[in-house]
Design an enzyme around this catalytic site. Sequence first.
Site, PDB file in Angstrom:
ATOM      1  N   PHE A 128      62.642   6.671   2.178  1.00 27.95           N
ATOM      2  CA  PHE A 128      62.531   6.565   3.635  1.00 27.95           C
ATOM      3  C   PHE A 128      61.311   5.725   3.969  1.00 27.95           C
ATOM      4  CE2 PHE A 128      61.149   7.696   7.884  1.00 27.95           C
ATOM      5  CZ  PHE A 128      62.329   7.556   8.590  1.00 27.95           C
ATOM      6  N   ASP A 215      54.264   3.241  -0.419  1.00 23.35           N
ATOM      7  CA  ASP A 215      54.371   3.833   0.910  1.00 23.35           C
ATOM      8  C   ASP A 215      53.790   5.238   0.822  1.00 23.35           C
ATOM      9  OD1 ASP A 215      55.094   5.158   3.211  1.00 23.35           O
ATOM     10  OD2 ASP A 215      57.133   4.364   3.295  1.00 23.35           O
ATOM     11  N   LYS A 244      51.040   8.795   9.222  1.00 20.17           N
ATOM     12  CA  LYS A 244      51.083  10.230   9.559  1.00 20.17           C
ATOM     13  C   LYS A 244      49.726  10.956   9.642  1.00 20.17           C
ATOM     14  CE  LYS A 244      55.873  11.158   8.720  1.00 20.17           C
ATOM     15  NZ  LYS A 244      56.684  10.296   7.885  1.00 20.17           N
TER      16      LYS A 244
END
Length: 391
Positions: A128, A215, A244
């Site tokens: 993702f 990532d 995040k």
Amino acid sequence: MAEHLMATYGRLPVAFTHGEGPWLWDSNGKPYLDALSGIAVCGLGHAHPKVTQALCEQAGTLLHTSNLYRIPVQEELGERLCALAGMDRAFFANSGAEANEAAIKLARLHAHRRGIERPEILVMEGSFHGRTLATLSATGNRKAQAGFEPLVQGFVRVPYNDVAAVETAAANRGNIVAILVEPIQGEGGIVIPDADYLAALRRICDRQDWLLMFDEVQTGMGRTGTLFACQQASVLPDVMTLAKGLGNGVPIGACLAQGAAAEVFAPGSHGSTFGGNPLACRVAGAVLDVLEGDRLAEHAGVLGERMLNGLRQALDGVDGVEQVRGRGLMLGIALDRPCGELVGRALTEGLLINVTAERVVRLLPPLIIDEQLADSIVDTVSNLIRDLLAP
Ligand SMILES: *Cc1c(COP(=O)(O)O)cnc(C)c1O
């Protein structure tokens, strides 16, 4: 009613009015223990006084000037993150998807400069990377992509944790210029690769002259027991993306790069109006202060180990539990069946959890929880799972 919101989320029927540390309260005054942290965002918990103070001070001083001018607090944050991550330069954005967009553009520009006109980036099944067109195209989830074709070209996909598949791609496709990969797959179901996987990717990238791009949007900022997950494999990527947990709820993303990759962008080649504004950078600096000052990554490692052991013990031999796995406070319990209903059941019990990849219970509690709260999450979650699986 949400009739004037586009229906992008199937929302739970609860709204929170305020929070403190690992706790949230709904409009009826009911408390909830937050074992999700707004999807790995609020690592320091809610309403952390140092974050609040930084936010308020900066809001009363200067919010935004644009990147047409120097932004000292952005320069400071870039220097700090680079020192911590072993990187040379930072580009600041507003989200994880944008940080990855920067990485993808950087890899392409780097390739074009070297005469590769149709560069390809190797990505993984189950990955993702975000919801923008390019990051969605990089994402290894057909359901998320469905209906948005034509997707962005230039991605080659192989199974995760499969070094041989990367070697085959290297042998058969001449235009690969980079690998984009999560050190642990988050949305994909807390999938932890073999211990030597990231190092093997590093070796292949060195040999092939590809960029290795991690990532760390979900795994970064202390979540897995070290500030960045790749540190546990002792692998330095060329590019690392963060978001995040970096702003504890204030939107900020970062694309860090080292070596040749750090020198790719020049004025005009990429940008963002909001990215790296004084407010976001000031808050991220405060987040780093607390992460470092309170040794929260280390704490997350210790408590994560405790929760992992607790969950394994509590769910040992329970029929329908396939695997309990995790690194730091990024934990997954894979069941043999879809278990989305657990989220609602946990909510009733006053616990916020998540289910990802349909049958993986995902726990991402704030890094500030103590042993007692960790144990209580383990108890509630394992009881809910036992109940669900009871014949
Ligand atoms: C959440 C996530 C993203 C996307 O971040 P947004 O801020 O939602 O754009 C990208 N990569 C990973 C690994 C993520 O977990």
